[in-house]
Design a protein around this motif. Structure first.
Motif, PDB file in Angstrom:
ATOM      1  N   ARG A 106      -4.905  -3.698  20.622  1.00 27.87           N
ATOM      2  CA  ARG A 106      -3.918  -3.229  19.660  1.00 27.87           C
ATOM      3  C   ARG A 106      -2.516  -3.671  20.078  1.00 27.87           C
ATOM      4  O   ARG A 106      -2.260  -3.975  21.240  1.00 27.87           O
ATOM      5  N   VAL A 107      -1.609  -3.665  19.100  1.00 29.49           N
ATOM      6  CA  VAL A 107      -0.224  -4.042  19.369  1.00 29.49           C
ATOM      7  C   VAL A 107       0.678  -3.211  18.471  1.00 29.49           C
ATOM      8  O   VAL A 107       0.291  -2.835  17.361  1.00 29.49           O
ATOM      9  N   PHE A 108       1.872  -2.904  18.984  1.00 35.05           N
ATOM     10  CA  PHE A 108       2.785  -2.047  18.233  1.00 35.05           C
ATOM     11  C   PHE A 108       4.219  -2.479  18.502  1.00 35.05           C
ATOM     12  O   PHE A 108       4.573  -2.851  19.624  1.00 35.05           O
ATOM     13  N   TRP A 109       5.035  -2.391  17.459  1.00 34.77           N
ATOM     14  CA  TRP A 109       6.463  -2.708  17.594  1.00 34.77           C
ATOM     15  C   TRP A 109       7.228  -1.873  16.587  1.00 34.77           C
ATOM     16  O   TRP A 109       6.812  -1.761  15.426  1.00 34.77           O
ATOM     17  N   PHE A 116      11.796  -0.005  10.776  1.00 34.64           N
ATOM     18  CA  PHE A 116      10.899  -1.167  10.727  1.00 34.64           C
ATOM     19  C   PHE A 116       9.839  -1.009  11.798  1.00 34.64           C
ATOM     20  O   PHE A 116      10.157  -0.747  12.958  1.00 34.64           O
ATOM     21  N   SER A 117       8.569  -1.155  11.401  1.00 36.75           N
ATOM     22  CA  SER A 117       7.465  -1.020  12.354  1.00 36.75           C
ATOM     23  C   SER A 117       6.348  -1.996  12.008  1.00 36.75           C
ATOM     24  O   SER A 117       6.133  -2.327  10.844  1.00 36.75           O
ATOM     25  N   ILE A 118       5.641  -2.435  13.052  1.00 35.99           N
ATOM     26  CA  ILE A 118       4.422  -3.218  12.901  1.00 35.99           C
ATOM     27  C   ILE A 118       3.367  -2.603  13.812  1.00 35.99           C
ATOM     28  O   ILE A 118       3.638  -2.321  14.982  1.00 35.99           O
ATOM     29  N   ALA A 119       2.167  -2.387  13.280  1.00 34.41           N
ATOM     30  CA  ALA A 119       1.037  -1.937  14.095  1.00 34.41           C
ATOM     31  C   ALA A 119      -0.153  -2.810  13.735  1.00 34.41           C
ATOM     32  O   ALA A 119      -0.452  -3.003  12.554  1.00 34.41           O
ATOM     33  N   ALA A 162       4.113  -1.667  22.330  1.00 34.46           N
ATOM     34  CA  ALA A 162       2.884  -1.557  23.114  1.00 34.46           C
ATOM     35  C   ALA A 162       2.068  -2.815  22.891  1.00 34.46           C
ATOM     36  O   ALA A 162       1.908  -3.267  21.756  1.00 34.46           O
ATOM     37  N   VAL A 163       1.571  -3.381  23.969  1.00 32.28           N
ATOM     38  CA  VAL A 163       0.683  -4.552  23.902  1.00 32.28           C
ATOM     39  C   VAL A 163      -0.540  -4.231  24.754  1.00 32.28           C
ATOM     40  O   VAL A 163      -0.421  -4.008  25.957  1.00 32.28           O
ATOM     41  N   GLU A 164      -1.696  -4.207  24.123  1.00 27.91           N
ATOM     42  CA  GLU A 164      -2.941  -3.830  24.788  1.00 27.91           C
ATOM     43  C   GLU A 164      -3.769  -5.070  25.095  1.00 27.91           C
ATOM     44  O   GLU A 164      -3.892  -5.961  24.251  1.00 27.91           O
ATOM     45  N   ARG A 165      -4.306  -5.100  26.305  1.00 25.15           N
ATOM     46  CA  ARG A 165      -5.172  -6.201  26.712  1.00 25.15           C
ATOM     47  C   ARG A 165      -6.350  -5.628  27.511  1.00 25.15           C
ATOM     48  O   ARG A 165      -6.182  -5.156  28.636  1.00 25.15           O
ATOM     49  N   ILE A 172       0.844  -1.196   0.000  1.00 24.78           N
ATOM     50  CA  ILE A 172       0.000   0.000   0.000  1.00 24.78           C
ATOM     51  C   ILE A 172       0.880   1.247   0.000  1.00 24.78           C
ATOM     52  O   ILE A 172       2.097   1.165   0.183  1.00 24.78           O
ATOM     53  N   ARG A 173       0.243   2.410  -0.184  1.00 27.33           N
ATOM     54  CA  ARG A 173       1.001   3.646  -0.083  1.00 27.33           C
ATOM     55  C   ARG A 173       1.221   4.002   1.384  1.00 27.33           C
ATOM     56  O   ARG A 173       0.631   3.403   2.282  1.00 27.33           O
ATOM     57  N   LYS A 174       2.028   4.983   1.627  1.00 25.80           N
ATOM     58  CA  LYS A 174       2.514   5.320   2.964  1.00 25.80           C
ATOM     59  C   LYS A 174       1.393   5.582   3.965  1.00 25.80           C
ATOM     60  O   LYS A 174       0.457   6.321   3.690  1.00 25.80           O
ATOM     61  N   VAL A 175       1.504   4.927   5.124  1.00 27.93           N
ATOM     62  CA  VAL A 175       0.622   5.173   6.273  1.00 27.93           C
ATOM     63  C   VAL A 175       1.506   5.227   7.516  1.00 27.93           C
ATOM     64  O   VAL A 175       2.300   4.313   7.750  1.00 27.93           O
ATOM     65  N   ASP A 176       1.365   6.262   8.312  1.00 27.92           N
ATOM     66  CA  ASP A 176       2.164   6.370   9.525  1.00 27.92           C
ATOM     67  C   ASP A 176       1.723   5.315  10.535  1.00 27.92           C
ATOM     68  O   ASP A 176       0.544   5.262  10.899  1.00 27.92           O
ATOM     69  N   PRO A 177       2.642   4.448  11.006  1.00 25.36           N
ATOM     70  CA  PRO A 177       2.260   3.364  11.925  1.00 25.36           C
ATOM     71  C   PRO A 177       1.623   3.856  13.226  1.00 25.36           C
ATOM     72  O   PRO A 177       0.713   3.212  13.753  1.00 25.36           O
ATOM     73  N   VAL A 178       2.085   4.986  13.755  1.00 25.69           N
ATOM     74  CA  VAL A 178       1.512   5.500  15.004  1.00 25.69           C
ATOM     75  C   VAL A 178       0.085   5.997  14.770  1.00 25.69           C
ATOM     76  O   VAL A 178      -0.811   5.777  15.591  1.00 25.69           O
ATOM     77  N   ARG A 179      -0.158   6.661  13.652  1.00 22.11           N
ATOM     78  CA  ARG A 179      -1.522   7.101  13.333  1.00 22.11           C
ATOM     79  C   ARG A 179      -2.430   5.894  13.073  1.00 22.11           C
ATOM     80  O   ARG A 179      -3.615   5.913  13.418  1.00 22.11           O
ATOM     81  N   PHE A 180      -1.891   4.869  12.445  1.00 25.27           N
ATOM     82  CA  PHE A 180      -2.644   3.623  12.258  1.00 25.27           C
ATOM     83  C   PHE A 180      -3.065   3.079  13.619  1.00 25.27           C
ATOM     84  O   PHE A 180      -4.222   2.707  13.826  1.00 25.27           O
ATOM     85  N   PHE A 181      -2.119   3.024  14.556  1.00 22.24           N
ATOM     86  CA  PHE A 181      -2.398   2.534  15.912  1.00 22.24           C
ATOM     87  C   PHE A 181      -3.463   3.406  16.578  1.00 22.24           C
ATOM     88  O   PHE A 181      -4.387   2.893  17.222  1.00 22.24           O
ATOM     89  N   ALA A 182      -3.345   4.724  16.420  1.00 21.79           N
ATOM     90  CA  ALA A 182      -4.319   5.633  17.025  1.00 21.79           C
ATOM     91  C   ALA A 182      -5.704   5.438  16.417  1.00 21.79           C
ATOM     92  O   ALA A 182      -6.711   5.370  17.134  1.00 21.79           O
TER      93      ALA A 182
END
Length: 461
Positions: free
Chosen positions: A54-57, A64-67, A254-257, A35-45
């Protein structure tokens, strides 16, 4: 794992639903697209709108980021956690239907999560929402690798599911999380800080040092808690953004439960896997940064020659080398550490590389390495017994492995230090230090205050 090349996600859904109906069982599917650019932190938000975990790394130095959001698959284990999680993960890999033409690390089937520091400890109320071991495959997952971005959609379907309805929901969910205009609030600021039993903690440090002098152990790591009340509920996305800016050489996670979120910026890699190649780090021995370049260099020089810190570091080096040699070949460890600087602190640092032998997995390495002497002590069993009996704290996931693994033998786990548990407007921060025979309780207390700074700095106004 069944690799397929569908024309669309809806056609993949139809295929999976048919298979689920035939087998009278559920079926996991996964599809990755660039896909085209998406900010991982905004995706998480934005993902908060879906009211799912939610989960973030991110490893910012490696771009390198995963959301991720939601649970297409989730496994939790209170006992025999690595065996249970690895067994279910391998079964899932054998049966899942996957379309991922990219094979980029962190795409396709990716499980993210972590573990508690000590599964034998009865959980306190503080950690009620976190199992001793918990991993999830997100329903929607954004992966950033350098300048390229990938979106992976994973679902567990049943034989009576409607592919049109499921596809419609996925399209709507994607629109919600791909909102590139999501606003991130500023830090709410700190209202009050409460140190949890600092006097008792100092007494425990003295007791541990006295025990070490009697040769019952060589090193015992003791942790303590600082409870912070914010002026309003925390925005985890904003904390992540601030941590990434303030700690550019750290793993931000971040790991959300169920509404609680464990978040931090760890400088310490436990293990990284790229197929059969393994990478680990010995990170022990800590000092503050200097106010000037000259002072900074002098502090670094003193750290390199400080007997206590070098001894702590050598404990870690010897343990990691020994652990790696049990299930790896070509283990390489440099003879001497170097200084690894971060914004607030600098550490003694020794990298380790190895080649994983056949028949072993990243979980075998985690079992061998955790807890490292930097978080537990030496010898391991004696120090852990002391921690269980004397430490006035349930560490929960603090100091434990947190990270990710994918279906192509890639993964990475960090030691979850410089971290805190967010519960509304309350954040519990954790920090520890290594106690040896000559430890001074007041000096160790001051060291933990320094280690609280990375998290405190991103919560302040």
């Amino acid at each position: 794992m069944i690799e397929v090349k569908p024309k669309s996600f809806e056609s993949l859904l139809s295929e999976a639903i048919t298979k689920a109906k035939t087998n009278n069982d559920t079926q996991l599917i996964s599809m990755t697209e660039e896909i085209r650019k998406v900010d991982p932190v905004r995706f998480f938000a934005s993902a908060r709108k879906l009211s799912m975990d939610r989960v973030f790394w991110t490893s910012t130095s490696e771009q390198f980021s995963i959301a991720g959001v939601g649970n297409a698959w989730k496994v939790e284990a209170e006992e025999n956690r690595t065996e249970v999680i690895e067994s279910r993960w391998q079964k899932l890999l054998d049966e899942a239907i996957v379309h991922n033409p990219y094979k980029v690390p962190g795409t396709g089937l990716v499980a993210l999560g972590g573990m508690s520091f000590d599964p034998s400890v009865r959980k306190s109320e503080l950690w009620n929402n976190f199992s001793h071991g918990s991993f999830q495959i997100p329903i929607l997952m954004l992966t950033r690798r350098a300048s390229r971005y990938y979106l992976t959609t994973s679902l567990e379907v049943r034989g009576d599911d409607d592919p049109n309805e499921l596809n419609k929901w996925v399209v709507q969910a994607k629109e919600m999380v791909m909102d590139r205009t999501e606003w991130l609030p500023d830090s709410p600021g700190i209202n009050t800080q409460q140190e949890i039993a600092p006097g008792q903690w100092k007494d425990t440090v003295k007791h541990a040092a006295d025990m070490i002098k009697s040769r019952d152990a060589e090193k015992i790591v003791l942790a303590r808690e600082l409870r912070v009340r914010l002026k309003k509920d925390a925005s985890v996305a904003s904390i992540l953004k601030n941590l990434m800016a303030a700690q550019p050489n750290s793993y931000v996670f971040a790991v959300e439960r169920d509404g609680d979120c464990f978040v931090g910026a760890s400088p310490e890699r436990l293990v990284k896997q790229e197929d059969e190649q393994l990478f680990s780090v010995c990170l022990a021995g800590t000092a503050p940064r200097g106010k000037t370049d000259e002072e900074d260099r002098e502090i670094a020089r003193q750290l390199l020659h400080d007997e206590k810190n070098r001894s702590e570091h050598d404990f870690v080096v010897k343990m990691i080398r020994k652990s790696m040699e049990t299930c790896c070949d070509a283990v390489y460890v440099p003879d001497k550490p170097v200084i690894h600087p971060f914004k607030n602190l600098q550490h003694l640092y020794t990298p380790v590389t190895a080649r994983l032998q056949k028949g072993y997995s990243i979980f075998d390495i985690i079992e061998k390495l955790h807890p490292t002497p930097a978080l537990g002590g030496v010898p391991r069993e004696k120090s852990m017994t002391y921690i269980r009996e004397h430490e006035q704290l349930d560490r929960g996931w603090y100091g434990a492995p947190v990270g990710w693994m994918d279906s192509n033998r890639n993964g990475e786990f960090a030691v979850a230090i410089r971290s805190g548990l967010v519960q509304g407007n309350i954040v519990s921060l954790f920090a520890g230090c290594g106690v040896v025979r000559d430890s001074d309780p007041e000096a160790e207390y001051e060291e933990t205050k320094i280690k609280f700074r990375p998290m405190l700095s991103v919560l302040e106004d």
